[in-house]
Design an enzyme around this catalytic site. Structure first.
Site, mmCIF file in Angstrom:
data_model
loop_
_atom_site.group_PDB
_atom_site.id
_atom_site.type_symbol
_atom_site.label_atom_id
_atom_site.label_comp_id
_atom_site.label_asym_id
_atom_site.label_seq_id
_atom_site.Cartn_x
_atom_site.Cartn_y
_atom_site.Cartn_z
ATOM 1 N N LYS A 125 0.847 -1.206 0.000
ATOM 2 C CA LYS A 125 0.000 0.000 0.000
ATOM 3 C C LYS A 125 0.875 1.246 0.000
ATOM 4 C CE LYS A 125 -3.759 -2.503 2.185
ATOM 5 N NZ LYS A 125 -4.447 -2.902 3.400
ATOM 6 N N GLN A 178 -4.904 -1.905 9.642
ATOM 7 C CA GLN A 178 -4.697 -3.161 8.920
ATOM 8 C C GLN A 178 -5.306 -4.340 9.689
ATOM 9 O OE1 GLN A 178 -3.333 -3.556 5.790
ATOM 10 N NE2 GLN A 178 -3.946 -5.689 6.003
ATOM 11 N N ASP A 192 -11.215 2.292 3.786
ATOM 12 C CA ASP A 192 -11.465 0.859 3.602
ATOM 13 C C ASP A 192 -12.940 0.621 3.247
ATOM 14 O OD1 ASP A 192 -9.367 -0.928 3.735
ATOM 15 O OD2 ASP A 192 -9.293 -0.963 5.919
#
Ligand code: NAD
Length: 291
Positions: free
Chosen positions: A53, A97, A120
């Site tokens: 990422k 995460q 997200d």
């Protein structure tokens, strides 16, 4: 005849090219898109995902900040950190995460992130918008990436029998909602670990999307000839023939022999997920202009 590849890697690079232009325009206007990634504990796979990422942010000019926290970090400490980030105008996207250590309730964490910075796309407000058919918000990255890949490849889903195996909060369930929405019009079956006659359900499916995390669980003889296969799963296995480890999906790679289109693993859904994360970050940054 073999299946045509649904090439997520290639499409993601095209998306990144456009994002790079959007990012430079935002910077000219004084907005510097910035993604903050929180990683709790030392999970090697998560470290690789976060690194990928970061690299993607670098390629597109998005600033990324990684906050590494020990696995002993408490839920309250993470919630306080998110609070600070929610109130920091220089941060446009916040991501924690997954998976977090067991002591941390991921749902609570998700709910704490401001919906406007929830890149997200897991906040109940953003997921709720999907159910209402509102697609202008921040969308969950993997489902949004799959939809984009299918659209780009001109795969018509209207009236088709589409089966999604896996009903997770982050992949299967939101994806099933997107597929059934007005305008896409697929007839969707959601299958899961308690489903009976899974092989038979697959054999009747025009499009099969598998997100279960079970290496090569879907076998060649489950595949309807000419169907479209999207393999979301990614697992590392030890190859008994070569003695080396390799990445495999949830679907036997032999399915390529009978399907019309299929995503490769790696290089299919994974790069699209990251491209959608970058898109969400740039969208979130662009919206701050009007506040
Ligand atoms: P999850 O563990 O949250 O959910 C798995 C789902 O699969 C559950 O709904 C369960 O009911 C179902 N399931 C499990 N075993 C099954 C079986 N034998 N038959 C039928 N259904 C079964 O998983 P997730 O987070 O949705 O991820 C699934 C897979 O997708 C994992 O391999 C993960 O690494 C991968 N993934 C990839 C990306 C990407 O960008 N490529 C993104 C997210 C997840």
């Amino acid at each position: 005849m073999g299946a045509l590849l649904l090439d997520g890697k290639k499409l993601s690079l095209d998306i990144e090219k456009n994002l790079k232009i959007r990012v430079s325009k935002l910077k000219e206007g004084g907005i510097f898109p910035h993604l903050a990634v929180i990683l709790v504990g030392e999970d090697p796979a998560s470290e690789v995902y976060v690194k990928n990422k970061e690299k993607a942010c670098d390629r597109t000019g998005i600033k990324s900040t990684k906050i590494l926290l020990p696995s002993s970090t408490t839920e309250n400490e993470i919630l306080e950190l998110i609070d600070l980030m929610n109130n920091d105008d220089m941060i446009h996207g916040i991501l924690v995460q997954s998976p977090t250590p067991r002591t941390i309730n991921e749902i609570l964490i998700t709910e704490k992130i401001s919906p406007s910075k929830d890149v997200d796309g897991f906040h109940p407000q953003n997921l709720g918008k999907l159910v209402q058919g509102e697609l202008g918000g921040l969308m969950p990255c993997t489902p949004a990436g799959i939809m984009k890949l299918l659209k780009q490849s001109r795969i018509d889903l209207a009236g088709k029998k589409v089966t999604v195996i896996g009903r997770s909060r982050i992949v299967g369930m939101p994806l099933a909602i997107l597929l059934a929405q007005r305008g896409i019009d697929a007839t969707v079956t959601i299958a899961h670990s308690k489903s009976k006659d899974l092989a038979e359900i697959c054999r009747e499916s025009d499009v099969l999307i598998v997100a279960i995390g079970r290496p090569e669980a879907v076998k060649l003889d489950w595949i309807k000839p000419g169907s479209v296969i999207v393999d979301v799963g990614i697992s590392r296995i030890n190859d008994s023939l070569t003695g080396k480890s390799r990445l495999v999906g949830d679907v036997s790679s032999k399915a390529m022999e009978v399907a019309s289109y299929m995503t490769p693993v790696p290089g299919g859904v994974g790069p699209m997920t990251i491209a959608m994360l970058l898109t969400n970050t740039v969208d979130a940054a662009a919206k701050t202009k009007f506040n």
